[in-house]
Design a protein around this motif. Structure first.
Motif, PDB file in Angstrom:
ATOM      1  N   MET A   1      13.132   2.243 -18.842  1.00 62.64           N
ATOM      2  CA  MET A   1      13.417   0.682 -18.023  1.00 62.64           C
ATOM      3  C   MET A   1      13.205  -0.042 -17.968  1.00 62.64           C
ATOM      4  O   MET A   1      12.149  -0.387 -18.110  1.00 62.64           O
ATOM      5  N   ILE A   2      13.537  -1.193 -18.524  1.00 60.91           N
ATOM      6  CA  ILE A   2      12.717  -2.778 -18.627  1.00 60.91           C
ATOM      7  C   ILE A   2      13.895  -3.950 -17.501  1.00 60.91           C
ATOM      8  O   ILE A   2      14.709  -4.635 -17.962  1.00 60.91           O
ATOM      9  N   SER A   3      12.540  -3.764 -16.913  1.00 60.83           N
ATOM     10  CA  SER A   3      13.301  -5.156 -15.709  1.00 60.83           C
ATOM     11  C   SER A   3      13.346  -6.755 -16.915  1.00 60.83           C
ATOM     12  O   SER A   3      13.056  -7.420 -17.908  1.00 60.83           O
ATOM     13  N   PRO A   4      14.640  -7.162 -16.202  1.00 66.32           N
ATOM     14  CA  PRO A   4      14.470  -8.787 -16.540  1.00 66.32           C
ATOM     15  C   PRO A   4      13.609  -9.064 -16.128  1.00 66.32           C
ATOM     16  O   PRO A   4      12.988  -9.417 -15.085  1.00 66.32           O
ATOM     17  N   ILE A   5      13.640 -10.546 -17.208  1.00 64.74           N
ATOM     18  CA  ILE A   5      12.377 -11.872 -16.414  1.00 64.74           C
ATOM     19  C   ILE A   5      12.409 -13.085 -17.091  1.00 64.74           C
ATOM     20  O   ILE A   5      13.451 -12.629 -17.982  1.00 64.74           O
ATOM     21  N   PHE A   6      12.451 -13.973 -15.681  1.00 65.38           N
ATOM     22  CA  PHE A   6      12.409 -15.449 -16.588  1.00 65.38           C
ATOM     23  C   PHE A   6      10.866 -15.856 -16.798  1.00 65.38           C
ATOM     24  O   PHE A   6      10.075 -15.655 -16.166  1.00 65.38           O
ATOM     25  N   VAL A   7      10.856 -16.320 -17.908  1.00 67.56           N
ATOM     26  CA  VAL A   7       9.261 -16.872 -18.616  1.00 67.56           C
ATOM     27  C   VAL A   7       8.893 -18.295 -17.856  1.00 67.56           C
ATOM     28  O   VAL A   7      10.297 -19.342 -19.099  1.00 67.56           O
TER      29      VAL A   7
END
Length: 255
Positions: free
Chosen positions: A1-7
């Motif tokens: 599982m890979i969390s969504p991110i804001f960059v």
């Protein structure tokens, strides 16, 4: 599982300069092994949500001017995936969100600059998606919601923009972040961690210094999309926070 991110992708110069943010991006990318990347970029605006759909290597777009020649020589040879693009389009359509597919556009710097620091050697498909900056925050969040569950498939969702992005307010002599920019990000982080969606959706009237921080919403809306794509049962985490030129924010959050 890979969390969504804001960059916070900041200046194109982050492609060739080493900063606190680029160090973070490199370290964070080393921890991940995504099967694919879906990135919403602030530098592709359309009235209808548009998804890059190709299997070939993307052209690297230099959608900026006045920077060192070195920057225009960088190539980021990521490939697309028509199969994944179609699957994502179906997710949006199932939620009543109109979409178009685009088979020609390359990766703009809102995509290839942060990706080149996170994943210097691209080895998985990249799907680039446009934003409509003038949809209300709740609708941006709903666009993200349509992609919930992709994290369980190890597909990394990235909203690429900036929480504070006002080029007219940049202070070229700054040695510390501007207080007003910090206050806006403080407000954002507080309400994200409280999961107060109602307040976040009303940022235009609720957030401090909002006219300075978000003079135009194209760099801010990827935040709502990334947030919507995350699991609401998970606590959002600030994964990086730094500033350049007084107010250019590199705040990055995992959802």
């Amino acid at each position: 599982m890979i969390s969504p991110i804001f960059v916070g992708h900041g200046s194109p110069m982050m492609a060739i300069q080493d900063t606190a943010c680029t160090e973070f991006l490199l370290d964070y990318g080393k921890k991940l092994a995504p099967k694919a990347i879906v990135i919403f970029t602030a530098h592709w605006e359309t009235e209808v949500l548009t998804i890059s759909s190709m299997d070939d290597v993307y052209e690297t777009i230099y959608d900026f001017g006045g920077f060192p020649k070195e920057l225009y020589q960088i190539k980021y040879p990521a490939k697309g995936s028509t199969e994944l693009a179609s699957s994502i389009a179906e997710r949006f359509q199932a939620k009543g969100i109109p979409v178009n597919l685009d088979s020609k556009r390359g990766l703009d710097h809102g995509s290839w600059v942060p990706l080149s620091r996170m994943f210097p050697n691209p080895d998985c498909p990249v799907i680039q998606i446009s934003v409509h900056p003038y949809l209300p925050p709740a609708e941006q969040y709903r666009i993200g919601e349509a992609l919930r569950g992709l994290d369980q498939e190890d597909i990394l969702i990235i909203g690429s923009g900036a929480t504070v992005h006002n080029l007219r307010s940049l202070n070229w002599n700054a040695t510390e972040p501007d207080a007003w920019a910090v206050a806006f990000d403080d407000w954002l982080v507080e309400n994200v961690q409280k999961q107060d969606l109602n307040t976040l959706f009303q940022y235009e009237t609720q957030a401090p210094h909002v006219r300075m921080a978000v003079p135009r919403p194209e760099h801010f809306v990827p935040f709502y999309i990334a947030m919507g794509s995350g699991n609401p049962d998970r606590q959002a985490q600030v994964i990086h926070r730094s500033y350049e030129l007084g107010s250019l924010s590199y705040l990055s959050i995992a959802f």
